[in-house]
Design a protein around this motif. Structure first.
Motif, PDB file in Angstrom:
ATOM      1  N   LYS A  22       3.820  -0.103   5.780  1.00 49.55           N
ATOM      2  CA  LYS A  22       3.682   0.458   4.439  1.00 49.55           C
ATOM      3  C   LYS A  22       2.366  -0.019   3.842  1.00 49.55           C
ATOM      4  O   LYS A  22       1.851  -1.074   4.217  1.00 49.55           O
ATOM      5  CB  LYS A  22       4.827  -0.007   3.523  1.00 49.55           C
ATOM      6  CG  LYS A  22       6.200   0.506   3.871  1.00 49.55           C
ATOM      7  CD  LYS A  22       7.201   0.009   2.819  1.00 49.55           C
ATOM      8  CE  LYS A  22       8.618   0.467   3.110  1.00 49.55           C
ATOM      9  NZ  LYS A  22       9.562  -0.021   2.068  1.00 49.55           N
TER      10      LYS A  22
ATOM     11  N   SER B 246       0.545  -0.635  -1.952  1.00 48.86           N
ATOM     12  CA  SER B 246       0.938   0.144  -3.129  1.00 48.86           C
ATOM     13  C   SER B 246       2.356   0.689  -3.011  1.00 48.86           C
ATOM     14  O   SER B 246       2.987   1.022  -4.022  1.00 48.86           O
ATOM     15  CB  SER B 246      -0.047   1.294  -3.360  1.00 48.86           C
ATOM     16  OG  SER B 246      -0.081   2.163  -2.241  1.00 48.86           O
ATOM     17  N   GLN B 247       2.892   0.770  -1.784  1.00 44.81           N
ATOM     18  CA  GLN B 247       4.256   1.242  -1.566  1.00 44.81           C
ATOM     19  C   GLN B 247       5.278   0.100  -1.587  1.00 44.81           C
ATOM     20  O   GLN B 247       6.477   0.346  -1.543  1.00 44.81           O
ATOM     21  CB  GLN B 247       4.355   1.973  -0.219  1.00 44.81           C
ATOM     22  CG  GLN B 247       3.560   3.271  -0.170  1.00 44.81           C
ATOM     23  CD  GLN B 247       3.481   3.847   1.232  1.00 44.81           C
ATOM     24  OE1 GLN B 247       3.460   3.107   2.218  1.00 44.81           O
ATOM     25  NE2 GLN B 247       3.451   5.171   1.327  1.00 44.81           N
ATOM     26  N   CYS B 248       4.782  -1.139  -1.652  1.00 46.08           N
ATOM     27  CA  CYS B 248       5.653  -2.318  -1.620  1.00 46.08           C
ATOM     28  C   CYS B 248       5.844  -2.875  -3.018  1.00 46.08           C
ATOM     29  O   CYS B 248       5.032  -2.647  -3.915  1.00 46.08           O
ATOM     30  CB  CYS B 248       5.036  -3.405  -0.733  1.00 46.08           C
ATOM     31  SG  CYS B 248       4.756  -2.915   0.986  1.00 46.08           S
TER      32      CYS B 248
ATOM     33  N   GLU C 220      -3.931   0.657  -1.960  1.00 46.69           N
ATOM     34  CA  GLU C 220      -3.642   1.895  -1.229  1.00 46.69           C
ATOM     35  C   GLU C 220      -4.064   1.820   0.235  1.00 46.69           C
ATOM     36  O   GLU C 220      -3.535   2.550   1.077  1.00 46.69           O
ATOM     37  CB  GLU C 220      -4.351   3.088  -1.888  1.00 46.69           C
ATOM     38  CG  GLU C 220      -3.827   3.475  -3.257  1.00 46.69           C
ATOM     39  CD  GLU C 220      -4.356   2.573  -4.366  1.00 46.69           C
ATOM     40  OE1 GLU C 220      -5.333   1.825  -4.111  1.00 46.69           O
ATOM     41  OE2 GLU C 220      -3.782   2.586  -5.465  1.00 46.69           O
TER      42      GLU C 220
END
Length: 283
Positions: A4, A7-9, A48
């Motif tokens: 991941k 930014s997705q964590c 990102e």
């Protein structure tokens, strides 16, 4: 293994990946939330385009990445690759490196850079497998420094903002990432001129003040002599900040820099040695 972006964590997942990833490392670099977020912003790291590896729901590895234009080339910086102790030697670093190189290719990076602790032969060997080569030896120095000015010299000092450095024709942009003006916008900079108004050197640094309002320590990020400068000018450069005994430290100074030798001869000791590594990306 799942990858991941940062930014997705969640922040907790990212912090866990970082702190576990550097557990038992050569130097202690555990971070809390505030320090981590300040580092992301201050060093221009991209949530990102930085990645975290997961084993099921457990974050087990991390790579932080930053991107800048340096000497007209899009340049990346690996600001830290960490693997949780239980997952070291199990291929996680290979997965992270391959995904990182793929990100660099998608982002049209021309030069990839990083630093590694000199004693960390395993990491250096890994980076070499992916096309990085050692380009410089870097030193963190620290110690007490006392003014060494022996006789007056006609030097004119100009204090400027770090953001002004790249607009000077003699400024050298290609320095270790954490030493750049972009990473030190809250620092200070000085340029030094001789009696003929010729630039002889410049400094990028940060002063740390104590509760009494006096300078407690100085951190040097750049101290460069130019063609008209010489080592005898260095004490005058430092004296422009303070003439008192002071704690002095350097960040990633090139071992080949004359200023490094001068400081080691005048009270500073090597605390950490790193290698700078670069990879020329295929066009």
């Amino acid at each position: 293994m799942k990858i991941k972006t940062v930014s997705q964590c969640t922040l907790n997942e990212t912090l866990k990946a970082w702190n576990k990833g550097f557990e038992g490392y050569f130097v202690q670099i555990e971070m809390n939330e505030e320090v981590f977020l300040n580092r992301l912003v201050g060093e221009g790291l991209s949530p990102e385009l930085s990645i975290v590896a997961f084993d099921q729901n457990n974050p087990v590895g991390i790579v932080l990445n930053g991107f800048r234009q340096i000497d007209g080339k899009k340049t990346s910086w690996n600001g830290g690759t960490g693997i949780s102790p239980d997952f070291r030697g199990k291929g996680v670093s290979r997965v992270l490196m391959e995904e990182t190189i793929a990100i660099y290719e998608r982002e049209n990076v021309e030069v990839a850079t990083l630093e590694a602790i000199k004693e960390n032969k395993v990491a250096i060997s890994l980076y070499e497998k992916y096309g990085y080569t050692v380009t410089n030896q870097l030193l963190f120095l620290s110690g007490e420094y006392e003014e060494k000015v022996e006789k007056p010299v006609d030097i004119h000092v100009e204090t400027i903002r770090p953001e002004q450095l790249p607009h000077l024709s003699f400024y050298q942009e290609d320095v270790p990432w954490q030493c750049s003006w972009q990473s030190n916008k809250h620092g200070e900079a000085k340029v030094f001129y001789n009696e003929n108004n010729e630039a002889i050197g410049y400094m990028l640094y940060k002063t740390v003040w104590n509760q009494e309002g006096a300078i407690d320590s100085i951190v040097l990020y750049q101290l460069e002599l130019l063609g008209n400068g010489n080592v005898e000018h260095i004490p005058h450069f430092i004296a422009s900040i303070t003439k008192h005994k002071v704690k002095l430290a350097t960040v990633n100074f090139l071992a080949s820099n004359p200023a490094t030798s001068y400081l080691m001869e005048n009270g500073l000791e090597v605390k950490t040695e790193q290698v700078q590594m670069k990879k020329k990306m295929d066009s």
